[in-house]
Design an enzyme around this catalytic site. Sequence first.
Site, PDB file in Angstrom:
ATOM      1  N   LYS A  63      50.046  40.647  45.007  1.00 40.23           N
ATOM      2  CA  LYS A  63      50.831  39.809  44.094  1.00 40.23           C
ATOM      3  C   LYS A  63      50.145  38.450  43.964  1.00 40.23           C
ATOM      4  CE  LYS A  63      55.402  37.883  43.227  1.00 40.23           C
ATOM      5  NZ  LYS A  63      54.866  36.518  42.978  1.00 40.23           N
ATOM      6  N   THR A  64      49.496  38.240  42.847  1.00 38.16           N
ATOM      7  CA  THR A  64      48.721  37.026  42.632  1.00 38.16           C
ATOM      8  C   THR A  64      49.635  35.823  42.449  1.00 38.16           C
ATOM      9  OG1 THR A  64      47.043  38.373  41.520  1.00 38.16           O
ATOM     10  CG2 THR A  64      46.923  36.000  41.204  1.00 38.16           C
TER      11      THR A  64
END
Length: 429
Positions: A63-64
């Site tokens: 999850k950036t």
Amino acid sequence: MGSSVTLDDIGAKIPHNDMQFHRTTIADLLGRQQLSFPGAQPVSFARKHFAELQRTDYFLCEKTDGIRCLLYLTSFVGQGEEEAQFLIDRKNEYYYIARESLHLPRDEVNPATFHTGTLLDGELVRQDCGNGRTRLVYLIFDALCMLGESITDRPFHVRLGKINALVMKPYKTFARKYPTDVEAQPFGLQLKKMETSYGSQMMFRDVLPNLPHGNDGLIFTCKTTPYVAGTDPHILKWKPPHENTIDFKLQIVGFPMDEDEDGVYEDWDAKPEIELLVNHGDREGGYQRFANLALTDAEWEAIKGMGEQIDHRIIECFRDPITGCWRPKIEKDGTPRYRDDKKDANHISTVKSVIESIEDAVTEEDLVANSKKIRDCWKEREAEERRRHEHEKRRAHEAEMNKRRMAEAARQRQQAMEQDDDDAPKYDE
């Protein structure tokens, strides 16, 4: 890290009337009646989702910690048809990328071609390139339209395949041939790498520690489901317990009172009482108080030092595991993380989902411990799919053989009939 990226640095926000035109165009492409932001939103990972991961194939990615936005590739009529690109944030506002500053070919053979009617979903993030250099990159993780066709009804793995074939392959070929041109573009393009849902240990051990950008968790996306605008129960967002956050609307209630020889007055330098509001939707009364924001004196001084309006801004907060108070997520410079990319605070349904995740916290150790069972179930489905495929292959082969046998029998019957005709007595007329 995400807050260090703003869309204003990349594009120019277009006027409202122009936005409405493009919103309508995209709604038509997607077959939607609503003009709202069409992006999908995940739900928070809870313990109950382990059963879902065992039951169904999911892909897993990091999850950036960047800016979530859609990339809209279209065209306009200038001196002929010319390509145009927009970034669309979660406020559904459009930022026009300067003309001829970005080029995304649609054809590996002809680099002059470009996309029209393509809508990608991704995260804009600043990556560390080493030697003190950084580079903005748009990490693609999904697509809604491709070359004028909505693909929201296609399974996730099919959509990924189309992104790779129609966007990434032409882009990579173009980058190899014209590296200087690509380097000069406002951001690079990458397809986010997907792993199997049982790869959590590998993610924690090998992937997350070596990322060139910020990260705050994992995303599980169902392999076989369509793209859903709004909340999608088949996209699961996992964060470490201390990273589970809620985006509230901040509201100053009042400042402490002070008194001197001139009278009693509000001390605007002192730390105020601040409420955190949650979005209940227009039908349920709009924004309602949820809790107070707990600030330290140092955090309040950092806020004052920014010299910015804070009332009614969206602020990202976490629940202190010891006190239970809601605290602001703090950036490296000591200031709170404001979510200026969002028009509204989280809806109460999202808030409840996050609190469920906090109270029924799924840890890194829990994910790793469950990965074997998830893998076993995946492999069992895989084996069953192979058996089904082999069975269908055998049935198709048998059907083909029967068809050939029947054709051969018919040919032999026809041949026999023709032979009988040849053997019959012939009489002169």
